[in-house]
Write a protein that holds these residues in place. Structure first.
Motif, PDB file in Angstrom:
ATOM      1  N   THR A 134      37.995  33.823  45.362  1.00  0.00           N
ATOM      2  CA  THR A 134      38.885  33.946  44.212  1.00  0.00           C
ATOM      3  C   THR A 134      40.287  34.357  44.667  1.00  0.00           C
ATOM      4  O   THR A 134      41.292  33.836  44.183  1.00  0.00           O
ATOM      5  CB  THR A 134      38.321  34.970  43.209  1.00  0.00           C
ATOM      6  N   PHE A 141      43.778  32.225  43.967  1.00  0.00           N
ATOM      7  CA  PHE A 141      44.965  32.796  43.324  1.00  0.00           C
ATOM      8  C   PHE A 141      46.162  32.773  44.272  1.00  0.00           C
ATOM      9  O   PHE A 141      47.280  32.445  43.871  1.00  0.00           O
ATOM     10  CB  PHE A 141      44.699  34.221  42.836  1.00  0.00           C
ATOM     11  N   VAL A 143      47.282  39.475  40.300  1.00  0.00           N
ATOM     12  CA  VAL A 143      45.864  39.540  39.971  1.00  0.00           C
ATOM     13  C   VAL A 143      45.230  40.651  40.788  1.00  0.00           C
ATOM     14  O   VAL A 143      45.526  40.812  41.969  1.00  0.00           O
ATOM     15  CB  VAL A 143      45.136  38.199  40.232  1.00  0.00           C
ATOM     16  N   VAL A 192      48.132  38.958  45.189  1.00  0.00           N
ATOM     17  CA  VAL A 192      46.718  39.310  45.129  1.00  0.00           C
ATOM     18  C   VAL A 192      46.509  40.730  45.663  1.00  0.00           C
ATOM     19  O   VAL A 192      46.893  41.032  46.784  1.00  0.00           O
ATOM     20  CB  VAL A 192      45.868  38.315  45.961  1.00  0.00           C
ATOM     21  N   TRP A 245      50.078  33.465  43.318  1.00  0.00           N
ATOM     22  CA  TRP A 245      49.938  34.802  42.743  1.00  0.00           C
ATOM     23  C   TRP A 245      50.007  35.871  43.832  1.00  0.00           C
ATOM     24  O   TRP A 245      49.648  35.628  44.985  1.00  0.00           O
ATOM     25  CB  TRP A 245      48.593  34.930  42.039  1.00  0.00           C
TER      26      TRP A 245
END
Length: 102
Positions: A18, A22, A5, A29, A27
């Motif tokens: 955010t 994530f 992301v 990042v 994820w």
């Protein structure tokens, strides 16, 4: 393969929260912002960039091309004025519009 992301405005409250969400979900990042993010913001990559700059598209395209994939994009960057409408100059208002619409 880990999903990636990219978050604009990662140094701000919404961007860093955010990023944390994530990251907690596993994820990778990466982020971009005008200022450096807090050391507590989980980041695997960062690019300092002024999103109001005319060349921002090329800068971000280069940054994103360096990633193994780009699975999600969160546009959390925003400019805001702090003066009243009467006290806001045309220049200040233009900066808000450039930062939020470009």
């Amino acid at each position: 393969m880990t999903r990636v992301v990219a978050i604009t405005g990662i140094a701000g409250g919404i961007g860093s929260a955010t990023a944390a969400a994530f990251h907690a979900a596993g994820w990778t990042v990466v982020g971009a912002d005008l200022v450096d993010p807090s050391s507590s913001t989980p980041l695997d990559g960062f690019r300092k960039v002024d999103l109001r700059a005319p060349e921002v598209g090329d800068t971000l395209a280069t940054f994103f091309a360096e990633l193994p994939s780009l699975d999600a994009l969160v546009n959390a960057a925003a400019a805001q004025g702090t003066d009243t409408i009467e006290a806001t100059s045309v220049t200040a208002w233009s900066e808000v519009l450039d930062g939020n619409a470009r």
